[in-house]
Design a protein around this motif. Structure first.
Motif, PDB file in Angstrom:
ATOM      1  N   LYS A  73       0.961  -1.157   0.126  1.00 42.96           N
ATOM      2  CA  LYS A  73      -0.023  -0.128   0.014  1.00 42.96           C
ATOM      3  C   LYS A  73       0.735   1.297  -0.039  1.00 42.96           C
ATOM      4  O   LYS A  73       0.381   2.481  -0.456  1.00 42.96           O
ATOM      5  N   LYS A  77      -8.354   0.636  -5.640  1.00 38.81           N
ATOM      6  CA  LYS A  77      -7.417   0.082  -4.940  1.00 38.81           C
ATOM      7  C   LYS A  77      -6.274   1.355  -4.710  1.00 38.81           C
ATOM      8  O   LYS A  77      -5.047   0.800  -4.135  1.00 38.81           O
ATOM      9  N   GLY A  78      -6.574   2.398  -4.680  1.00 37.62           N
ATOM     10  CA  GLY A  78      -5.637   3.391  -4.474  1.00 37.62           C
ATOM     11  C   GLY A  78      -4.437   3.853  -5.364  1.00 37.62           C
ATOM     12  O   GLY A  78      -3.606   4.363  -5.100  1.00 37.62           O
TER      13      GLY A  78
END
Length: 186
Positions: A109, A129-130
């Motif tokens: 992440k 999902k960023g």
């Protein structure tokens, strides 16, 4: 205490800048590559790989190009390294979209992930999902602009070097030639 652990993990982990390219989607959106692909798909793939390689070097990105073998019978997943680019051919019945979605999920992440595709559904998954999305048209423009900026920078450096206050720029060429002969004899 949890937030300190998270911050320490982030600091210890060196985040990467990753570009994931939906290969055939970009080829079909890039008029030059699309025209070539109609005659010779392999050449258009190679051209895309070379463009992405140059772009990733200029921008400092780790690059992955995903080509799907969705309709290719009995094809196995094939992962190849070409310089610093990873090229993936998916297995039979697997789309590039599904591979990219799974691949994004496997990344940290803390990574800065860019997904280049004009597939709206894939863009939405990437955003969810960023990740950052790069539409095909924008990638094509960015590649051209990055190459042009590099050419200008290189040209400027060359001009700067040639205009420096250097001895060879100030003396007669015959004297410079004699000095060069003396230098080479030692």
């Amino acid at each position: 205490m949890k937030s300190i652990d998270k911050e320490m993990t982030r600091v210890l982990y060196k985040s990467r800048k990753i570009l994931i390219v939906d290969g055939y989607n970009i080829i079909n959106a890039w008029s030059k590559l699309k025209t070539i692909s109609e005659e010779d798909l392999q050449t258009s793939r190679e051209m895309l790989v070379n463009h992405v390689l140059e772009y990733s070097k200029i921008k400092g990105l780790e690059a992955y190009i995903i080509f799907d073998a969705y309709r290719v019978k009995n094809s196995e997943e094939n992962i190849q390294k070409y310089h610093e680019i990873t090229i993936v051919f998916t297995k039979e019945n697997q789309t590039a979209d599904s591979y990219i979605e799974k691949f994004i999920s496997s990344l940290s992440k803390y990574d800065e992930i860019y997904v280049a595709t004009s597939d709206y559904a894939e863009q939405q998954i990437a955003l969810g999902k960023g990740c950052y999305r790069i539409p095909a048209r924008e990638l094509i423009s960015d590649v051209s602009n990055a190459k042009e900026a590099l050419r200008k920078k290189s040209s400027f450096k060359s001009k700067e070097y040639n205009s420096m206050n250097r001895l060879e720029n100030k003396i007669d060429s015959s004297v410079l030639e004699k000095l060069e002969k003396i230098r080479r004899n030692k």
